[in-house]
Design an enzyme around this catalytic site. Structure first.
Site, PDB file in Angstrom:
ATOM      1  N   LYS A   1      46.226  49.683  33.536  1.00 11.00           N
ATOM      2  CA  LYS A   1      47.369  50.206  32.787  1.00 11.00           C
ATOM      3  C   LYS A   1      46.880  50.930  31.524  1.00 11.00           C
ATOM      4  O   LYS A   1      46.199  51.942  31.630  1.00 11.00           O
ATOM      5  CB  LYS A   1      48.334  49.048  32.492  1.00 11.00           C
ATOM      6  CG  LYS A   1      48.618  48.167  33.720  1.00 11.00           C
ATOM      7  CD  LYS A   1      49.291  48.934  34.815  1.00 11.00           C
ATOM      8  CE  LYS A   1      49.604  48.253  36.118  1.00 11.00           C
ATOM      9  NZ  LYS A   1      49.065  47.042  36.576  1.00 11.00           N
TER      10      LYS A   1
ATOM     11  N   ASP B   1      48.669  36.894  29.626  1.00 13.46           N
ATOM     12  CA  ASP B   1      48.534  38.241  30.187  1.00 13.46           C
ATOM     13  C   ASP B   1      49.004  39.222  29.109  1.00 13.46           C
ATOM     14  O   ASP B   1      50.190  39.277  28.782  1.00 13.46           O
ATOM     15  CB  ASP B   1      49.382  38.344  31.470  1.00 13.46           C
ATOM     16  CG  ASP B   1      49.190  39.684  32.183  1.00 13.46           C
ATOM     17  OD1 ASP B   1      48.912  40.691  31.495  1.00 13.46           O
ATOM     18  OD2 ASP B   1      49.341  39.727  33.412  1.00 13.46           O
TER      19      ASP B   1
ATOM     20  N   TYR C   1      54.587  39.343  36.155  1.00 13.23           N
ATOM     21  CA  TYR C   1      54.385  40.398  37.161  1.00 13.23           C
ATOM     22  C   TYR C   1      54.605  39.794  38.567  1.00 13.23           C
ATOM     23  O   TYR C   1      54.185  38.665  38.828  1.00 13.23           O
ATOM     24  CB  TYR C   1      52.981  40.981  37.005  1.00 13.23           C
ATOM     25  CG  TYR C   1      52.557  41.815  38.177  1.00 13.23           C
ATOM     26  CD1 TYR C   1      53.299  42.925  38.567  1.00 13.23           C
ATOM     27  CD2 TYR C   1      51.426  41.485  38.913  1.00 13.23           C
ATOM     28  CE1 TYR C   1      52.934  43.682  39.662  1.00 13.23           C
ATOM     29  CE2 TYR C   1      51.039  42.243  40.004  1.00 13.23           C
ATOM     30  CZ  TYR C   1      51.803  43.330  40.382  1.00 13.23           C
ATOM     31  OH  TYR C   1      51.447  44.077  41.471  1.00 13.23           O
TER      32      TYR C   1
ATOM     33  N   ARG D   1      27.109  42.571  41.435  1.00 15.68           N
ATOM     34  CA  ARG D   1      28.277  41.678  41.571  1.00 15.68           C
ATOM     35  C   ARG D   1      28.353  40.701  40.402  1.00 15.68           C
ATOM     36  O   ARG D   1      29.446  40.283  39.987  1.00 15.68           O
ATOM     37  CB  ARG D   1      28.241  40.927  42.918  1.00 15.68           C
ATOM     38  CG  ARG D   1      29.287  39.823  43.010  1.00 15.68           C
ATOM     39  CD  ARG D   1      29.671  39.446  44.440  1.00 15.68           C
ATOM     40  NE  ARG D   1      28.570  39.325  45.340  1.00 15.68           N
ATOM     41  CZ  ARG D   1      27.731  38.271  45.396  1.00 15.68           C
ATOM     42  NH1 ARG D   1      27.878  37.258  44.577  1.00 15.68           N
ATOM     43  NH2 ARG D   1      26.751  38.259  46.285  1.00 15.68           N
TER      44      ARG D   1
HETATM   45  C1  LIG Z   1      51.547  42.448  33.533  1.00 23.70           C
HETATM   46  C2  LIG Z   1      50.676  42.668  34.733  1.00 23.70           C
HETATM   47  N1  LIG Z   1      49.674  41.812  34.977  1.00 23.70           N
HETATM   48  C3  LIG Z   1      48.862  41.951  36.051  1.00 23.70           C
HETATM   49  C4  LIG Z   1      49.051  42.978  36.951  1.00 23.70           C
HETATM   50  C5  LIG Z   1      48.132  43.110  38.130  1.00 23.70           C
HETATM   51  O1  LIG Z   1      47.190  44.101  37.866  1.00 23.70           O
HETATM   52  P1  LIG Z   1      46.461  45.005  38.991  1.00 23.70           P
HETATM   53  O2  LIG Z   1      47.522  45.861  39.602  1.00 23.70           O
HETATM   54  O3  LIG Z   1      45.438  45.748  38.206  1.00 23.70           O
HETATM   55  O4  LIG Z   1      45.867  44.068  39.972  1.00 23.70           O
HETATM   56  C6  LIG Z   1      50.071  43.889  36.735  1.00 23.70           C
HETATM   57  C7  LIG Z   1      50.286  45.002  37.679  1.00 23.70           C
HETATM   58  O5  LIG Z   1      51.254  45.734  37.599  1.00 23.70           O
HETATM   59  C8  LIG Z   1      50.911  43.737  35.599  1.00 23.70           C
HETATM   60  O6  LIG Z   1      51.935  44.568  35.346  1.00 23.70           O
END
Ligand SMILES: Cc1ncc(COP(=O)(O)O)c(C=O)c1O
Length: 400
Positions: free
Chosen positions: A215, A190, A118, A65
């Site tokens: 992604k 992000d 997101y 962990r």
């Molecule tokens: C730009 C972005 N940030 C964060 C996330 C969240 O990621 P996760 O689905 O791996 O938790 C996403 C999910 O689609 C995303 O598109």
């Protein structure tokens, strides 16, 4: 590692770093592919060594962990690619996002959130954070005066996502980082859509970079994972507070898949971008399309900022179909190759309707305010043959 290896690493290009990582072959066995240390716990040499590791006086693994050799190899490679000192891996992008927010914001503080983001990040800020006393301030970060005015002595963090999901709005990382530095507030970016191959926010002054590794880092749609890259002290704080105590750790097998994915990140991103640019041009010329947003096109409203801070424009394209929800649904329901699914960054082309899917967490007035209209369709352009993707879109459009 030797001094010669460290010197080589400084000279290496992105692809070499992505393939070799900072560690090279496994030091214990010489294995060239990263071994999967599929273990929850690690034996101590003796009682004194165990106590020494817990006291922070000796290095060593304790429990997966907190850290694990396979996961560490991924973290170190991501840190190398983003130009940071430390990476901390999480079980999802949202685990990484919440880890950063909880490590940096306390009850009574606020977080300045540059919209859109997101849908999961938006609802975390709007629905969860207020319950623990952290107030979100959702703003449009194209207005730099508004960014400055939104920060006060209680601001714990500025959060931006660029290019943003789903509108592909681009905000000026360096300009916002300068405001953040003037106000002594950490700034997180992000970087999921651009990936470290096309954008390095730490070089532009950000404090932390966050990825949904689900992604493009994975690239094959078979892992859910997240990553934070930052400096050593912040990385240690996030590991100890958000990973050790909150606990959303990444498993070793998933880390192995991501290390494998990273080796092809540059060639995949180049091909995703080429395909996306062609699809954006195709859509722009289509009479059934009202507007296309792709940061690489001259007509993107923030193309100049994108060209300054990105070295390529990625695989995401957003377009606004003529008509509304009904026309969009008819188009989507008639596709046969492009897959109607959320997520992005896979080899397969994925297509979705953000207002009713990934961004359905926004209230109706927020959707309008942040430009996520009923006729907006998001495409994650895949690596298939271009003619086949176009033919499929063509037959979708022929149904409306
Ligand atoms: C730009 C972005 N940030 C964060 C996330 C969240 O990621 P996760 O689905 O791996 O938790 C996403 C999910 O689609 C995303 O598109």
């Amino acid at each position: 590692m030797s001094d010669a290896h460290d010197a080589d690493m400084k000279r290496w290009g992105f692809a070499t770093k992505a393939i070799h990582g900072p560690g090279g072959p496994d030091p214990r066995t010489g294995a060239v592919s990263q071994p999967i240390y599929q273990t929850s716990t690690f034996a101590f040499k003796n009682a004194e060594a165990g106590a020494g590791i817990f006291a922070g006086e000796e290095d060593g693994y304790v429990y997966t962990r907190i850290s694990n050799p396979t996961v560490n190899a991924l973290e170190q490679t991501m840190a190398l690619l983003e130009g940071g000192e430390a990476g901390v891996a999480f079980a999802s992008g949202m685990a990484a996002t919440s880890a950063v927010i909880f490590a940096l914001c306390n009850a009574g503080q606020n977080i300045v959130l540059c919209e859109p983001v997101y849908g999961g990040t938006h609802s975390l800020a709007e629905s969860v954070l207020p319950r623990v006393g952290i107030k979100p301030r959702m703003i449009d970060a194209l207005d730099l005066d508004l960014v400055r005015d939104s920060i006060d002595e209680n601001t714990g963090l500025i959060w931006i996502e660029t290019p943003a999901n789903p509108t592909l709005k681009v905000v000026d990382i360096a300009a916002i980082a300068q405001i953040a530095a003037e106000k002594s507030v950490p700034m997180a970016v992000d970087n999921t859509f651009a990936t470290p191959f096309y954008q390095n926010p730490l070089d532009l002054g950000a404090t932390l970079v966050i990825h949904s590794c689900t992604k493009y880092i994975s690239g094959h749609g078979d892992v859910v994972a997240g990553m934070v890259v930052t400096d050593k002290a912040m990385g240690e704080k996030i590991r100890m507070e958000s990973l050790r105590e909150i606990g959303g750790c990444l498993g070793p097998f998933d880390a192995f898949l991501l290390i494998r994915g990273l080796k092809t990140l540059p060639i995949r991103m180049i091909h995703h971008s080429e395909n996306a640019a062609l699809i954006a041009d195709y859509l722009a010329a289509n009479p059934k399309v009202e507007r296309v947003d792709y940061p690489g096109r001259n007509d993107h409203p923030q193309h100049e900022i994108a060209a300054r801070q990105m070295s390529g424009f990625g695989g995401m394209v957003t377009f606004y179909i003529k008509g509304g929800r009904a026309e969009g649904a008819r188009f989507l329901n008639n596709l046969r190759l492009c897959t109607l699914a959320v997520s992005l960054g896979d080899a397969d082309t994925l297509i979705e309707h953000p207002a009713s899917m990934t961004h359905s967490t926004y209230a109706a007035d927020e959707l309008l305010q942040f430009g996520i209209t009923e006729n907006l369709i998001r495409i994650s352009v895949g690596l298939e043959s271009m003619d086949d993707i176009k033919e499929d879109l063509d037959q979708g459009f022929s149904m409306i």
